[in-house]
Design a protein around this motif. Structure first.
Motif, mmCIF file in Angstrom:
data_model
loop_
_atom_site.group_PDB
_atom_site.id
_atom_site.type_symbol
_atom_site.label_atom_id
_atom_site.label_comp_id
_atom_site.label_asym_id
_atom_site.label_seq_id
_atom_site.Cartn_x
_atom_site.Cartn_y
_atom_site.Cartn_z
ATOM 1 N N ARG A 28 39.510 46.905 46.945
ATOM 2 C CA ARG A 28 39.339 47.579 45.650
ATOM 3 C C ARG A 28 38.165 46.968 44.883
ATOM 4 O O ARG A 28 37.365 47.676 44.273
ATOM 5 N N HIS A 29 38.064 45.640 44.920
ATOM 6 C CA HIS A 29 36.940 44.963 44.246
ATOM 7 C C HIS A 29 35.614 45.363 44.887
ATOM 8 O O HIS A 29 34.634 45.629 44.176
ATOM 9 N N PHE A 30 35.575 45.419 46.208
ATOM 10 C CA PHE A 30 34.348 45.826 46.895
ATOM 11 C C PHE A 30 33.954 47.239 46.477
ATOM 12 O O PHE A 30 32.764 47.528 46.276
ATOM 13 N N PRO A 42 36.222 37.728 39.379
ATOM 14 C CA PRO A 42 36.713 37.153 38.120
ATOM 15 C C PRO A 42 38.235 37.277 38.023
ATOM 16 O O PRO A 42 38.827 38.239 38.521
ATOM 17 N N THR A 43 38.842 36.323 37.375
ATOM 18 C CA THR A 43 40.297 36.340 37.228
ATOM 19 C C THR A 43 40.780 37.618 36.558
ATOM 20 O O THR A 43 41.789 38.201 36.970
ATOM 21 N N SER A 44 40.061 38.070 35.535
ATOM 22 C CA SER A 44 40.481 39.284 34.826
ATOM 23 C C SER A 44 40.520 40.484 35.763
ATOM 24 O O SER A 44 41.440 41.309 35.695
ATOM 25 N N ASP A 45 39.542 40.584 36.666
ATOM 26 C CA ASP A 45 39.526 41.699 37.617
ATOM 27 C C ASP A 45 40.614 41.532 38.675
ATOM 28 O O ASP A 45 41.237 42.514 39.095
ATOM 29 N N PHE A 46 40.822 40.313 39.136
ATOM 30 C CA PHE A 46 41.877 40.042 40.115
ATOM 31 C C PHE A 46 43.227 40.497 39.569
ATOM 32 O O PHE A 46 43.979 41.217 40.247
ATOM 33 N N ILE A 70 37.787 35.999 47.668
ATOM 34 C CA ILE A 70 37.185 37.332 47.544
ATOM 35 C C ILE A 70 35.868 37.200 46.795
ATOM 36 O O ILE A 70 35.840 36.746 45.642
ATOM 37 N N ARG A 71 34.773 37.577 47.431
ATOM 38 C CA ARG A 71 33.449 37.446 46.818
ATOM 39 C C ARG A 71 32.609 38.685 47.084
ATOM 40 O O ARG A 71 32.775 39.356 48.110
ATOM 41 N N VAL A 72 31.702 38.952 46.164
ATOM 42 C CA VAL A 72 30.644 39.942 46.375
ATOM 43 C C VAL A 72 29.329 39.252 46.071
ATOM 44 O O VAL A 72 29.165 38.658 44.999
ATOM 45 N N ASP A 73 28.426 39.295 47.039
ATOM 46 C CA ASP A 73 27.145 38.589 46.944
ATOM 47 C C ASP A 73 27.348 37.133 46.527
ATOM 48 O O ASP A 73 26.611 36.582 45.706
ATOM 49 N N GLY A 74 28.366 36.519 47.091
ATOM 50 C CA GLY A 74 28.613 35.094 46.895
ATOM 51 C C GLY A 74 29.402 34.727 45.661
ATOM 52 O O GLY A 74 29.814 33.575 45.518
ATOM 53 N N ARG A 75 29.636 35.666 44.754
ATOM 54 C CA ARG A 75 30.358 35.361 43.507
ATOM 55 C C ARG A 75 31.815 35.766 43.625
ATOM 56 O O ARG A 75 32.128 36.893 44.003
ATOM 57 N N MET A 76 32.693 34.814 43.303
ATOM 58 C CA MET A 76 34.112 35.106 43.435
ATOM 59 C C MET A 76 34.547 36.134 42.395
ATOM 60 O O MET A 76 33.963 36.254 41.316
#
Length: 451
Positions: free
Chosen positions: A142-144, A102-106, A94-100
């Protein structure tokens, strides 16, 4: 309590694992995406404002997804991407603009989704499961949302019609090459496999495909007709042409852009880049902004392509000896790996091969032996569900095509032997499963968090 990635993965695979060991049949009888749809609906994750592209195929779909995401980012979009499998960290999917992510958000997002997961799980019968792929999709969406991604490019895990990623309301369907694969799950014939993959075509959407076998193309055209989709079929003559190799990539030509640089070594990336560019051209017409005819658009494509980063695919890891790795576990991918690096090899060439038992491992050995003075067979136990051929069977098959064959149970031992055989001036080729590619990323301390 979901307070670690181990706990998160246990939660994500919980209902699927209770079916471990049970016979698996064709996807149309064993996979039910309605449970993922219920999860997304209950979590209010069907964002119709975001533009979705879904990518499928049998080879190169991860590369196409990643190239598309970088090009769209270069055009000024905030881009979410979902790919699989990962190399080192589950977060890489899962990435946004190439950055995976973060574990805390996951972990936080999964905890927030827990009530919805529980409510869906309660409705499952003993023979049903909530797909891990669907849960990853929910976390991604949700992250997006939180990252204000206005575009998402999603890679299908397997097939398409019964893959959970395909529940996304995509307005663009993208097809990398379709080949015979997963026959026990998708069916025997190529047309049947293509029928599965054609399931990502939604009513009225745009469709872009690389050249396909006639049987596969027939299935795509039939689905596009039913769905009144706008189908673009690229031909061999439409694909980018190689101009020259460069130390860090390839100089290619694609009208109307002229010369383009792609920082990837695989020859197969020329067709992947072509597909990604043509797909983005179609997508951008729906998204708005700089149109494909404009100088601004062309400059964005040139800039974005230069910044593409996709690890573990014909990637150079070391100079002394020159060491390259690729997730080449099929005969076709091994052949392409060798052809891509043909002009970069210096003897002696030592190949480390880690091919799972369910692939044509003797065929992969033959491809690698064609350019190698020695073969070293290895494996990994990272994923207990992936089996490698028995040592005796692997060594016997390798000796059919190479006189110098060795076996090492683990990758570090295989690398130590390969370095001793190659010396400082030789070449090491690692044609291995993506799990072993991930081990390479750890051994060489490659940062996989941003691409």
């Amino acid at each position: 309590m979901i307070d670690s990635m181990d706990a998160a993965i246990h939660t994500i695979f919980k209902t699927r694992r209770r079916l471990d060991g049970a016979p698996r049949g064709l996807d149309e009888y064993t996979r039910d995406v309605s449970w993922t749809r219920k999860l997304l609906e209950r979590a209010d994750l069907f964002d119709e404002k975001r533009a979705y592209a879904v990518v499928t195929g049998s080879r190169g779909k991860g590369s196409v997804t990643t190239i598309m995401a970088k090009l769209l980012e270069s055009l000024g979009h905030r881009v979410g991407a979902l790919t699989s499998p990962h190399l080192v960290h589950w977060n890489e999917r899962i990435r946004v603009d190439g950055r995976m992510i973060p574990t805390s958000d996951f972990l936080r997002i999964l905890r927030e989704l827990q009530p919805m997961l529980d409510s869906v799980t309660e409705e499952l019968s003993a023979s049903q499961y909530l797909s891990p792929q669907g849960i990853f999709l929910a976390i991604a969406l949700r992250h997006f949302n939180e990252m204000n991604a206005n575009v998402a490019v999603l890679e299908v895990g397997r097939g398409g019609r019964f893959d959970d990623v395909a529940v996304a309301p995509n307005r663009l369907a993208v097809f990398a090459p379709i080949m015979r694969e997963h026959s026990a799950l998708l069916g025997e014939g190529l047309e049947r496999i293509a029928w599965h993959k054609a399931g990502i075509i939604k009513r009225g959407c745009d469709v872009v495909t690389l050249p396909q076998d006639p049987a596969a193309m027939s299935a795509l055209k039939a689905e596009a007709d039913v769905m009144r989709a706008n189908l673009t079929c690229l031909q061999e003559a439409d694909l980018a042409k190689l101009l020259a190799d460069r130390p860090a990539g390839q100089l290619i030509h694609l009208p109307p852009y002229g010369q383009l640089f792609i920082p990837l070594l695989g020859r197969y990336q020329l067709e992947n880049a072509t597909l990604a560019i043509r797909a983005v051209e179609r997508f951008q017409r729906r998204l708005g902004g700089a149109m494909p005819e404009s100088v601004e658009f062309m400059e964005a494509i040139q800039s974005g392509l230069k910044r593409v980063k996709w690890l573990g695919r014909a990637q150079k890891l070391d100079d002394t000896p020159a060491t390259f790795v690729d997730g080449a576990i099929t005969v076709a991918s091994a052949q392409s790996f060798v052809e891509s690096l043909q002009d970069r090899l210096s003897e002696p060439v030592i190949s480390i091969v880690g091919t799972p038992a369910d692939r044509d491992f003797p065929g992969v050995y033959r491809q690698m032996a064609d350019v190698s003075q020695a073969l070293i067979i290895t494996e990994t136990d990272i994923n207990p569900n992936t089996r490698f051929p028995a040592q005796a069977d692997a060594v016997a098959a390798a000796r059919e095509c190479c006189a110098d064959v060795s076996y090492r149970k683990a990758l570090p031992g295989a690398l130590a032997l390969a370095r001793a055989k190659a010396g400082e001036s030789g070449t090491i080729l690692l044609a291995v499963s993506l799990m072993l590619v991930g081990e390479c990323m750890l051994i060489w301390d490659v940062d996989t968090s941003a691409i």
